[in-house]
Design an enzyme around this catalytic site. Structure first.
Site, PDB file in Angstrom:
ATOM      1  N   MET A 100       0.843  -1.189   0.000  1.00  0.00           N
ATOM      2  CA  MET A 100       0.000   0.000   0.000  1.00  0.00           C
ATOM      3  C   MET A 100       0.878   1.238   0.000  1.00  0.00           C
ATOM      4  O   MET A 100       1.836   1.324   0.758  1.00  0.00           O
ATOM      5  CB  MET A 100      -0.894   0.027   1.240  1.00  0.00           C
ATOM      6  CG  MET A 100      -1.821  -1.162   1.371  1.00  0.00           C
ATOM      7  SD  MET A 100      -2.712  -1.079   2.932  1.00  0.00           S
ATOM      8  CE  MET A 100      -3.524  -2.685   2.924  1.00  0.00           C
ATOM      9  N   CYS A 101       0.526   2.217  -0.838  1.00  0.00           N
ATOM     10  CA  CYS A 101       1.196   3.509  -0.789  1.00  0.00           C
ATOM     11  C   CYS A 101       0.627   4.328   0.370  1.00  0.00           C
ATOM     12  O   CYS A 101      -0.363   3.961   0.985  1.00  0.00           O
ATOM     13  CB  CYS A 101       0.982   4.261  -2.102  1.00  0.00           C
ATOM     14  SG  CYS A 101       1.609   3.398  -3.572  1.00  0.00           S
ATOM     15  N   GLY A 102       1.263   5.445   0.651  1.00  0.00           N
ATOM     16  CA  GLY A 102       0.755   6.381   1.651  1.00  0.00           C
ATOM     17  C   GLY A 102       0.470   7.722   1.018  1.00  0.00           C
ATOM     18  O   GLY A 102       1.280   8.221   0.223  1.00  0.00           O
ATOM     19  N   ARG A 125       4.435   2.439   4.674  1.00  0.00           N
ATOM     20  CA  ARG A 125       3.518   2.043   3.608  1.00  0.00           C
ATOM     21  C   ARG A 125       4.174   2.053   2.229  1.00  0.00           C
ATOM     22  O   ARG A 125       3.570   1.586   1.268  1.00  0.00           O
ATOM     23  CB  ARG A 125       2.301   2.970   3.610  1.00  0.00           C
ATOM     24  CG  ARG A 125       1.443   2.843   4.853  1.00  0.00           C
ATOM     25  CD  ARG A 125       0.248   3.763   4.793  1.00  0.00           C
ATOM     26  NE  ARG A 125      -0.685   3.394   3.736  1.00  0.00           N
ATOM     27  CZ  ARG A 125      -1.713   2.572   3.905  1.00  0.00           C
ATOM     28  NH1 ARG A 125      -1.909   2.002   5.076  1.00  0.00           N
ATOM     29  NH2 ARG A 125      -2.529   2.311   2.912  1.00  0.00           N
TER      30      ARG A 125
END
Length: 246
Positions: A37-39, A65
């Site tokens: 997951m990106c942030g 993340r």
């Protein structure tokens, strides 16, 4: 609901959120279970203040993340988009000189975990397009049916420069906002009634010519933004979250 810092992801194994999601720590961060997951983060401050400090602190807190790349874009009081992004950890990408150049009271930031596209620094986020208005976007998640969306954009005269689905989302939003503008705009068109509500506070009217006339930015209303977002969401399926700045 999933908090930007990834509370729910971390909450699966713990009774309380981990410290690194909530406060700064002197301990070296652990990047186990990053969950692909990106942030993403967005900050709006009072006029005259600088958003970059809070954006940078947020990216440090969100580093678990994504460690592939980091980026911040801000909007200065003069209407200039100030962008810096690169591959690497947030603390390495942003040195004092870069942070000083990211001026303005609002901005968005991103730390990247690559799930689509490549690991090139060109794919670091946020992305932005100049027309209409100037739009920046950062995105976390994945889109379903990406080849069809890309094909549709090509027929809408949109150029995609990367393999990132975030760039697809950005261009879809730009296309929908552009479709709400007059076919042949002139700078002397009457200005619509001013928009009220929380989003109106985020609008900076910056298209002013030498005679002091406001440009097309005065035509951006809450309703047009909401309609554009609805249209994008009707075309884009999958699991994703987006922050954007117009």
């Amino acid at each position: 609901a999933r908090a930007p810092c990834g509370w729910r992801h971390c909450h699966r194994r713990r009774a309380s959120p981990p410290r690194r999601c909530c406060i700064r720590s002197t301990e070296a961060p652990s990047f186990e279970d990053n969950g692909e997951m990106c942030g993403i983060v967005a900050v709006l401050t009072a006029p005259g203040e600088q958003a970059v400090g809070m954006l940078y602190e947020a990216l440090l807190a969100l580093q678990h993340r994504g460690q592939d790349a980091a980026g911040i874009i801000t909007l200065s009081q003069s209407g200039r988009l100030c962008l810096h992004k690169d591959n690497g950890m947030a603390r390495d990408v942003f040195q004092p000189e870069q942070l000083r150049n990211l001026r303005g009271p609002m901005g968005i930031g991103h730390v990247r975990y690559p799930t689509a596209g490549s690991s090139s620094c060109a794919e670091a986020q946020p992305f932005f397009v100049n027309s209409p208005y100037g739009i920046a976007l950062a995105h976390n998640g994945n889109l379903v049916g990406l080849p069809k969306l890309k094909h549709d954009l090509l027929w809408q005269y949109r150029h995609l420069n990367t393999g990132s689905d975030s760039e697809v989302l950005l261009n879809l939003l730009a296309t929908e906002l552009l479709s709400s503008l007059p076919a042949n705009p002139t700078k002397h068109q009457e200005e619509p009634e001013s928009a009220n509500g929380p989003f109106a506070a985020m609008q900076i009217k910056r298209s002013v010519d030498v005679n002091g006339d406001e440009g097309p930015s005065s035509q951006l209303t809450n309703e047009k933004v909401i309609d554009a977002v609805k249209a994008v969401m009707s075309r884009c399926h999958g699991g994703y979250a987006v922050v954007s700045m117009i």
